[in-house]
Write a protein that holds these residues in place. Structure first.
Motif, PDB file in Angstrom:
ATOM      1  N   PRO A  33      17.239 -23.354 -25.598  1.00  0.00           N
ATOM      2  CA  PRO A  33      18.313 -22.355 -25.459  1.00  0.00           C
ATOM      3  C   PRO A  33      18.410 -21.788 -24.045  1.00  0.00           C
ATOM      4  N   VAL A  34      17.261 -21.495 -23.418  1.00  0.00           N
ATOM      5  CA  VAL A  34      17.311 -20.928 -22.070  1.00  0.00           C
ATOM      6  C   VAL A  34      17.918 -21.925 -21.094  1.00  0.00           C
ATOM      7  N   GLN A  35      17.524 -23.202 -21.237  1.00  0.00           N
ATOM      8  CA  GLN A  35      18.093 -24.205 -20.342  1.00  0.00           C
ATOM      9  C   GLN A  35      19.593 -24.348 -20.558  1.00  0.00           C
ATOM     10  N   THR A  36      20.019 -24.319 -21.838  1.00  0.00           N
ATOM     11  CA  THR A  36      21.447 -24.423 -22.131  1.00  0.00           C
ATOM     12  C   THR A  36      22.216 -23.333 -21.416  1.00  0.00           C
ATOM     13  N   VAL A  37      21.715 -22.090 -21.568  1.00  0.00           N
ATOM     14  CA  VAL A  37      22.454 -20.966 -21.007  1.00  0.00           C
ATOM     15  C   VAL A  37      22.497 -21.037 -19.497  1.00  0.00           C
ATOM     16  N   PHE A  38      21.341 -21.239 -18.882  1.00  0.00           N
ATOM     17  CA  PHE A  38      21.322 -21.124 -17.422  1.00  0.00           C
ATOM     18  C   PHE A  38      21.846 -22.361 -16.724  1.00  0.00           C
ATOM     19  N   GLN A  39      21.801 -23.518 -17.382  1.00  0.00           N
ATOM     20  CA  GLN A  39      22.247 -24.716 -16.675  1.00  0.00           C
ATOM     21  C   GLN A  39      23.624 -25.173 -17.108  1.00  0.00           C
ATOM     22  N   HIS A  40      24.151 -24.656 -18.208  1.00  0.00           N
ATOM     23  CA  HIS A  40      25.473 -25.093 -18.657  1.00  0.00           C
ATOM     24  C   HIS A  40      26.460 -23.950 -18.819  1.00  0.00           C
ATOM     25  N   VAL A  41      26.064 -22.906 -19.560  1.00  0.00           N
ATOM     26  CA  VAL A  41      27.033 -21.857 -19.876  1.00  0.00           C
ATOM     27  C   VAL A  41      27.335 -21.000 -18.660  1.00  0.00           C
ATOM     28  N   VAL A  42      26.273 -20.530 -17.988  1.00  0.00           N
ATOM     29  CA  VAL A  42      26.488 -19.599 -16.872  1.00  0.00           C
ATOM     30  C   VAL A  42      27.273 -20.232 -15.727  1.00  0.00           C
ATOM     31  N   PRO A  43      26.988 -21.481 -15.320  1.00  0.00           N
ATOM     32  CA  PRO A  43      27.827 -22.064 -14.269  1.00  0.00           C
ATOM     33  C   PRO A  43      29.299 -22.134 -14.661  1.00  0.00           C
ATOM     34  N   LEU A  44      29.580 -22.413 -15.951  1.00  0.00           N
ATOM     35  CA  LEU A  44      30.975 -22.479 -16.362  1.00  0.00           C
ATOM     36  C   LEU A  44      31.610 -21.103 -16.414  1.00  0.00           C
ATOM     37  N   ALA A  45      30.802 -20.069 -16.713  1.00  0.00           N
ATOM     38  CA  ALA A  45      31.356 -18.719 -16.792  1.00  0.00           C
ATOM     39  C   ALA A  45      31.399 -18.046 -15.431  1.00  0.00           C
ATOM     40  N   MET A  46      30.819 -18.689 -14.420  1.00  0.00           N
ATOM     41  CA  MET A  46      30.674 -18.026 -13.114  1.00  0.00           C
ATOM     42  C   MET A  46      31.984 -17.562 -12.486  1.00  0.00           C
ATOM     43  N   PRO A  47      33.093 -18.329 -12.522  1.00  0.00           N
ATOM     44  CA  PRO A  47      34.335 -17.807 -11.935  1.00  0.00           C
ATOM     45  C   PRO A  47      34.756 -16.484 -12.541  1.00  0.00           C
ATOM     46  N   GLY A  48      34.687 -16.374 -13.875  1.00  0.00           N
ATOM     47  CA  GLY A  48      35.035 -15.110 -14.509  1.00  0.00           C
ATOM     48  C   GLY A  48      34.105 -13.988 -14.097  1.00  0.00           C
TER      49      GLY A  48
END
Lengths: 294, 457
Positions: free
Chosen positions: A189-204
């Protein structure tokens, strides 16, 4: 129904209703025109008074008691240093808190309390944060008054809830399929969030951060509380040196009796508005460029 | 100096630990045994075991070492010369402390100069001791971590647990801030209410803290004029301006405007919200207030003051328009299209649909928006500081000068004050009341919006 729509009574009634409709529409348009005309009046007056005072010596000079030689560079540098401290403190805290609340937090009463706290802090008047800064940072921790460090700490506390709220919205917008795909390939879960979700949410997140920073740039009331009301003649050389910020400089100059300062104040307002316009424009540009419709 | 050297040393040790553990883990991989976690997680694990104990011990040491230094100084023979009175002793010692770190600072007491040298020496002595203890902790931690390193060790799980802890701590910062605000405000208010009774404060009508000396100071701290000024400017005048303009703007934008117009006008209304309040304050002081004053003079008022409640309230209302407009916009847009369509299908004109169907349906959201706008208006400081006055007046005349709670907070706390005088404490009491009122308004408004949204989903 046996109603004659062409009788004089009905025609008059219909005409009245249509007139009411036109009046209502007119009031709506008038409201918008009136509101925007206030804005244009404000901008016009500031430009009229200040545009002639905007020259290179104004932009690079420091504050002085003589209106002809006073400049904004000291205040601008103080603002920049303070923005740096605010960003360095509020951005990591805000993003990490948003990630936790959105992805990992269990649904219990304690987390509800945290969420309510954050939503309320975003709406607390800014002067209360000034009182907090005065009581904690200056009196208890004995940090130097009127320094970008204390100002940055106070404004970071004020900006963090804004970043958390916009960060949560940005993370919420990332579709679950991304998370499921990462988990399916074997990520934790931690890897999912920091390596996939957060980069995609970064513009917002960046958009929300820039808007929060723009708000912090224009704040004056909390800084009045921590003692930034003094006359500072030289630009600050570190984050613990006494400094002034641009909105505070505007406030101090507006209090001056000498009418020569009207031009300076208006010119400083133009500089501040240009900064804010740039930041908001950057935020909108980022949002439009990187917005992905899932 | 010592601190920087120490921090660099710890960082270097952490780096060495990272590379060592990763190399050892990679050996497992190349030997064919394989590891449970990737090698770099093992690196991070050992690095954290080295760095965190050292940093913790160093932070604790920073907090307690001044006491050691103080004990060492007071046992010296020079300390016999320190004055007996507490206040003088404290001033002298704090000056000596300042001189120890910055020898060029100005000083009043020659004794402080003498003490500065021993203080600096003691400080560096204890700093070295602290650094050594922390380094020993680093090596112990490193040894322990290294001994745990084997192929099946779940390094990644441990690291991720640590990451979750950091995330949780970041979230708790919000609660800590709220708690800090409440605690500091309540503490100072309690100190204030020891000197002035709460009844006098909340029901008195005479506010002049400048003349508050002697026993009967409670009579000078009556806050009713402040509350009245805040309500008159922020709630009455500002809302008379903001609600019609904001609501009608929202109605026009959602119902009558084309997409193209809406795309341009909406950002422009947002600009109204983004202008800093100090700019609004200056606009009020420079343009609006003289205009109102001339208007008052032409209406026959004798000696009109430049600082009028009307000027401040007007500009505040203009500032609030975008808040009301955007909340009303959201609420009207949330009403199901079927209701509007049904009304239009029955033959109502668009304005009749809006007035009789949409607005009543969107009313909870609009009311919540108004409450949030009120909360914003009563917390507003710069506009009133620059355009309203300091005179605590209890009048109905909008052309008179009035003062508000936020103005008084600023007035009471700027300038050199003792921190314990009733004047500065009253500012915290006012701040507490402001905080409670805005909090209640916000909670009620958000609850109304939530219930309203649920009703339509």
């Amino acid at each position: 129904m046996n109603r004659d729509w062409n009788s004089p009574v009905m025609t008059r009634q219909l005409a009245r209703r249509h007139a009411a409709e036109r009046r209502f529409r007119f009031f709506g348009l008038a409201a918008i025109v009136l509101s925007l005309s206030f804005l244009f009046l404000l901008l016009f007056i500031m430009l009229k008074n200040g545009l002639s005072g905007l020259d290179w010596s104004f932009l690079t000079g420091s504050d002085s008691t003589d209106p002809a030689t006073a400049g904004v560079w000291g205040a601008v540098k103080g603002s920049l240093l303070m923005m740096l401290v605010t960003l360095a403190l509020s951005f990591p805290m805000g993003v990490l808190a948003a990630v936790y609340l959105e992805e990992f937090a269990p649904r219990n009463r304690w987390i509800d309390l945290v969420e309510v706290s954050i939503n309320n802090l975003a709406a607390v008047p800014s002067i209360i944060f000034g009182l907090l800064g005065l009581a904690v940072f200056i009196n208890t921790m004995q940090l130097p008054r009127s320094s970008p460090l204390v100002g940055g700490l106070t404004l970071a506390l004020m900006t963090m809830p804004v970043i958390v709220i916009s960060g949560r919205n940005a993370i919420k917008a990332v579709p679950p399929s991304i998370r499921d795909a990462a988990l399916a390939v074997g990520a934790s879960p931690v890897q999912t969030v920091f390596q996939h979700v957060v980069p995609l949410a970064m513009p917002g997140i960046m958009t929300g951060t820039i808007i929060g920073m723009a708000r912090a740039l224009g704040e004056t009331a909390p800084l009045l509380m921590i003692g930034m009301r003094a006359f500072v003649a030289t630009p600050p050389d570190s984050i613990t040196a006494p400094a002034s910020v641009l909105p505070m400089q505007i406030f101090l100059w507006s209090d001056e009796i000498n009418a020569g300062f009207v031009q300076n104040t208006s010119a400083a307002i133009i500089v501040l508005l240009v900064f804010l316009l740039t930041m908001n424009g950057l935020a909108i540009y980022l949002r439009n460029k990187f917005e992905v419709s899932w | 100096m010592i601190s920087t050297a120490f921090l660099i040393a710890i960082a270097a040790l952490g780096l060495i630990a990272w590379f060592t553990a990763r190399a050892k883990a990679k050996l497992f991989v190349s030997d064919g045994i394989g590891t449970y976690s990737r090698p770099h997680y093992h690196g991070w694990h050992l690095a954290l075991w080295v760095v965190i104990p050292a940093l913790l011990i160093w932070l604790v040491w920073q907090a307690i070492s001044p006491q050691f230094v103080m004990a060492a100084i007071t046992s010296l023979p020079i300390a016999e010369q320190l004055p007996a009175s507490d206040f003088e002793r404290q001033t002298l010692l704090s000056e000596a402390w300042r001189l120890a770190s910055d020898p060029n600072a100005g000083s009043f007491y020659p004794l402080a100069q003498e003490l500065a040298g021993p203080i600096a020496a003691a400080q560096s002595r204890y700093a070295i001791i602290g650094a050594l203890i922390a380094l020993i902790a680093a090596f112990t931690g490193g040894a322990y971590g290294y001994s745990r390193l084997r192929a099946g060790f779940p390094a990644r799980t441990r690291i991720e647990r640590g990451v979750m802890l950091v995330l949780l701590l970041a979230s708790l910062l919000a609660i800590l801030t709220t708690f800090g605000i409440i605690a500091s405000l309540v503490y100072e208010t309690a100190l204030f209410f020891q000197k002035v009774s709460p009844v006098d404060f909340l029901t008195g009508t005479h506010w002049s803290p400048g003349t508050a000396i002697g026993d009967d100071i409670g009579k000078n701290f009556g806050a009713i004029p402040l509350f009245w000024g805040t309500i008159y400017i922020g709630v009455i005048i500002a809302m008379i301006v903001a609600i019609p303009l904001g609501l009608m703007s929202a109605i026009f934008l959602t119902q009558y405007a084309s997409q193209r117009v809406r795309r341009w006008i909406k950002p422009m209304l947002e600009i109204l919200a983004g202008v800093p309040t100090v700019v609004y304050g200056y606009f009020a002081a420079l343009t609006v207030a003289p205009f109102i004053r001339d208007l008052a003079a032409s209406l026959g008022k004798t000696n009109p003051s430049t600082e009028s409640a009307l000027a401040a309230g007007l500009v505040m209302g203009i500032m609030i328009i975008p808040f009301v407009s955007s909340m009303a916009d959201d609420s009207i847009a949330a009403v199901p299209r079927s209701m509007a369509d049904g009304s239009l299908a029955m033959g109502a004109t668009k304005s009749e649909t809006i007035k009789r169907v949409l607005i009543p349906a969107a009313l909870p959201g609009i009311v919540a928006g108004v409450m949030l706008a009120i909360s914003r208006a009563i917390g507003e400081t710069m506009i009133v500081v620059m355009a309203a006055g300091a005179a605590a007046n209890l009048t109905l005349d909008p052309l008179d000068s009035m003062t508000t709670v936020t103005f008084q907070i600023v007035q009471l706390l700027t300038g050199d004050q003792e921190f314990d005088s009733p004047k500065t404490l009253s500012a915290f009491a006012l701040g507490l009341i402001l905080f409670i009122v805005t909090l209640v308004l916000n909670i009620v408004a958000l609850r109304v919006v939530k219930r309203f949204r649920e009703a339509y989903e």
